[in-house]
Enzyme design. Structure first.
Site: not given
Length: 296
Positions: A277, A245, A146, A242, A268
């Site tokens: 994803y 990311r 991040r 982001h 996560h």
């Protein structure tokens, strides 16, 4: 009823430790709700019924409010009525049976591999600022961290010999070890050898990335940097830190990385967050199939 909302705001601030943004959001939702109640002839909070609450939510739907907006309003009203019951303003919490509408998760927008490559080629590596910017962008895409984690990196978090960084998750106590690719290692090495020492003013500065005044890079500062290069690259997307990311994770999954490894690198806590994803990858396969198969 406005007085009760003000007391609720004090309760959120002093006892619950809520942020000012949260408090303002709750107050805004509740003011709209109270205006609706008054227009419906309800003057006292004790006279509110479940029908009034349901009618308000239906009214939001008729106005075309999004599912996320309606869900937020339900959360605001539910929290408010729990406070009212706890402080004996009302006897019964009317929101116990309220169900939030299901929010359809939007797939994140990502950059293609070609677009990432184009973006990362924009910084001018012949000047100090360009070398620093290149290193920041390369690290962000190489690790998927991040932007808040990027600007909190310290020089000691980098291990160029073993090619990894240590990243402390700001929301959790645990530390992540994330590999660095060859491009990120090369960019970081150049930055550390040629630029960082020239930029810092205080020899005790520990921040890895600093601004032109020698102070730690800020979120706002990095946002400006990425905006400049996205405009320079002429990529027709609203590029954010982001998005890099998301692109990092999507590209890994598309090239065969297992979800558990990607989850670990992203930090996560729940793998269901990472599974989005895989959905992106499935959608891409469908798109390729539709374009390429003669009977699609």
């Amino acid at each position: 009823m406005e007085e009760v909302v003000e007391k609720y705001a004090v309760y959120l601030r002093d006892l619950k430790g809520a942020s000012e943004n949260t408090i303002l959001s709750y107050q805004r939702d509740l003011r709209h709700f109270i205006c609706f109640l008054k227009d419906s002839g309800v003057e006292k909070i004790q006279d509110v019924t479940r029908t009034n609450i349901t009618a308000y939510l239906l009214n939001l739907q008729k106005k075309g409010r999004s599912t996320s907006t309606i869900s937020r309003n339900i959360a605001s009203i539910r929290s408010f009525f729990q406070f009212l019951q706890k402080t004996n303003v009302i006897k019964e919490d009317l929101t116990q049976d309220l169900e939030s509408p299901k929010i359809e998760k939007k797939l994140p927008e990502i950059l293609s591999v070609q677009e990432v490559d184009l973006l990362l080629r924009q910084p001018n590596e012949k000047d100090l600022k360009g070398i620093r910017d290149k290193a920041m962008l390369e690290v962000l895409y190489a690790t998927g961290i991040r932007v808040s984690e990027l600007i909190c990196l310290e020089e000691s978090d980098v291990n160029l010999t073993l090619e990894y960084i240590k990243c402390a998750d700001p929301n959790h106590s645990r530390e992540r070890i994330i590999p660095l690719g060859a491009s990120a290692v090369k960019a970081l090495k150049l930055y550390l050898e040629k630029v960082r020492f020239a930029m810092i003013r205080d020899p005790n500065e520990s921040a890895l990335f600093v601004n032109c005044n020698g102070k730690p890079m800020t979120r706002q500062g990095f946002w400006k940097i990425i905006k400049v290069y996205s405009k320079k690259a002429n990529i027709n997307k609203e590029i954010t830190p982001h998005m890099l990311r998301h692109s990092f994770a999507a590209h890994l999954v598309a090239n065969g990385a297992d979800l558990q490894s990607v989850q670990e690198m992203l930090g996560h806590s729940d793998i269901s967050t990472t599974q989005i994803y895989a959905q992106l990858n499935r959608n891409k396969l469908k798109e390729v199939y539709s374009k390429a198969h003669p009977r699609a």
